[in-house]
Design a protein around this motif. Structure first.
Motif, PDB file in Angstrom:
ATOM      1  N   GLU A 159     -24.016   9.355   4.404  1.00  0.00           N
ATOM      2  CA  GLU A 159     -22.602   9.109   4.136  1.00  0.00           C
ATOM      3  C   GLU A 159     -21.797   9.735   5.277  1.00  0.00           C
ATOM      4  N   GLN A 180     -21.374   4.627  16.839  1.00  0.00           N
ATOM      5  CA  GLN A 180     -21.549   3.821  15.630  1.00  0.00           C
ATOM      6  C   GLN A 180     -22.801   2.956  15.724  1.00  0.00           C
ATOM      7  N   LYS A 240     -30.466   4.019   4.552  1.00  0.00           N
ATOM      8  CA  LYS A 240     -29.329   3.146   4.288  1.00  0.00           C
ATOM      9  C   LYS A 240     -28.023   3.865   4.600  1.00  0.00           C
ATOM     10  N   MET A 241     -27.038   3.076   4.994  1.00  0.00           N
ATOM     11  CA  MET A 241     -25.713   3.634   5.272  1.00  0.00           C
ATOM     12  C   MET A 241     -24.865   3.586   4.013  1.00  0.00           C
ATOM     13  N   ALA A 253     -18.449  -1.593  10.232  1.00  0.00           N
ATOM     14  CA  ALA A 253     -19.529  -1.795   9.259  1.00  0.00           C
ATOM     15  C   ALA A 253     -20.696  -2.554   9.875  1.00  0.00           C
ATOM     16  N   CYS A 272     -22.833  -0.154  12.187  1.00  0.00           N
ATOM     17  CA  CYS A 272     -23.638   0.917  11.580  1.00  0.00           C
ATOM     18  C   CYS A 272     -24.390   0.466  10.326  1.00  0.00           C
ATOM     19  N   ALA A 290     -23.289  -0.753   7.508  1.00  0.00           N
ATOM     20  CA  ALA A 290     -22.667  -0.315   6.259  1.00  0.00           C
ATOM     21  C   ALA A 290     -22.300  -1.517   5.391  1.00  0.00           C
ATOM     22  N   LYS A 291     -22.297  -1.299   4.092  1.00  0.00           N
ATOM     23  CA  LYS A 291     -21.837  -2.316   3.148  1.00  0.00           C
ATOM     24  C   LYS A 291     -20.608  -1.842   2.382  1.00  0.00           C
ATOM     25  N   TYR A 292     -20.497  -0.522   2.181  1.00  0.00           N
ATOM     26  CA  TYR A 292     -19.463   0.040   1.322  1.00  0.00           C
ATOM     27  C   TYR A 292     -18.465   0.861   2.126  1.00  0.00           C
TER      28      TYR A 292
END
Length: 309
Positions: free
Chosen positions: A74, A86, A99-100, A137, A140, A142-144
């Motif tokens: 996180e 990134q 996971k990111m 996103a 890196c 990321a999804k959230y």
């Protein structure tokens, strides 16, 4: 004679490993890997949490996290990191099988702005930052992304404020949804001046926005302070939760350092997610209770203990 047999047996064993070549190293690596903490949930530390053990280098810290069984990251400040950083974070996470988790859609003022006010300058800056967040996103993996509507607007009725937030989030979803990204709104407890403070209020907004790109970030530290009854309340809004965060109360430190029974909560989340074929990233958005390397080892042990169900 016995010494000769022992020598031959030892020589054969060594020859076997040589014959295996890289496979011998692989067997050793797999054994080492198997000794990692095998956590049942995807706990996500943040940079700096293990700096005394891993050093200041971000990528050494990522390796340390993975080596200790933490398979997610996180990073609230990802949006403000250099583009090359990134990208490298995303590549390293992929290499480590991690996971990111979330980063914050932070337009400079973050929760000190007010989407509830309906003021165009706040809305325009928010949407601009959402567009920038899409590119971050992608870099890196990321999804959230965390979003917060900001301050309560004292001059407007609550219904009007809620409508303003819904409108802003619908427009943000028009940006995120084509890319499969999810903004998770976070009710906060930092000050009574904040508009979004409770899980049921967040649930109402999610239902009104009506998009897979608008969900709830259920931060258990904030929710303990604002409303309590966490298992009941998370069950009531479960279908709109996409992300959890952790912090014990008082102090906002690791589990086992305060009054929250995280062993009970983690089991509840694990069992319910398994029954619904879901997977959640559990953001470790808290400080370390104890200093130095010793404190970091205590933090790891606290998660081992809380994950033991």
């Amino acid at each position: 004679m016995n010494n000769r047999r022992a020598f031959i047996k030892k020589s054969i064993g060594a020859a076997s490993l040589v014959g295996l070549g890289g496979l011998g190293n692989q067997v050793f690596a797999e054994k080492t890997k198997a000794e990692k903490n095998n956590f049942k949930l995807l706990y996500a530390p943040h940079f700096g949490m293990f700096k005394h053990s891993a050093g200041d280098d971000l990528f050494d810290q990522l390796q340390f996290m993975a080596d200790n069984g933490f398979m997610a990251l996180e990073d609230n400040g990802m949006l403000k990191r250099p583009i090359e950083t990134q990208k490298k974070i995303g590549e390293t996470l992929n290499k480590l099988g991690m996971k990111m988790g979330v980063f914050v859609v932070d337009g400079g003022e973050n929760w000190k702005t007010s989407l509830a006010s309906g003021k165009p300058e706040f809305l325009e800056n928010f949407l601009k930052t959402c567009r920038e967040s899409v590119e971050t996103a992608k870099r890196c993996n990321a999804k959230y992304m965390t979003v917060v509507p900001g301050f309560f607007e004292r001059k407007l009725p609550m219904g009007i404020q809620t409508a303003n937030v819904i409108d802003a989030y619908r427009r943000a979803c028009d940006i995120f949804e084509p890319h499969g990204l999810v903004m998770v709104m976070e009710p906060l407890s930092d000050t009574p001046d904040l508009f979004l403070q409770n899980s049921d209020q967040s649930y109402l907004i999610c239902k009104a926005v009506n998009s897979p790109s608008c969900k709830i970030l259920f931060d258990m530290w904030h929710m303990q302070r604002n409303e309590g009854e966490m298992t009941r309340n998370m069950d009531l809004v479960w279908d709109e939760i996409a992300y959890f965060q952790i912090g014990d109360e008082p102090g906002r430190k690791e589990p086992t350092t305060g009054e929250i029974n995280y062993n009970f909560l983690f089991k509840h989340i694990h069992d319910k997610a398994k029954a619904n074929k879901q997977e959640f990233i559990m953001g470790m958005e808290h400080g370390n209770m104890f200093p130095g390397k010793e404190g970091e080892q205590k933090l790891i042990k606290a998660y081992v203990q809380s994950d033991n169900f």
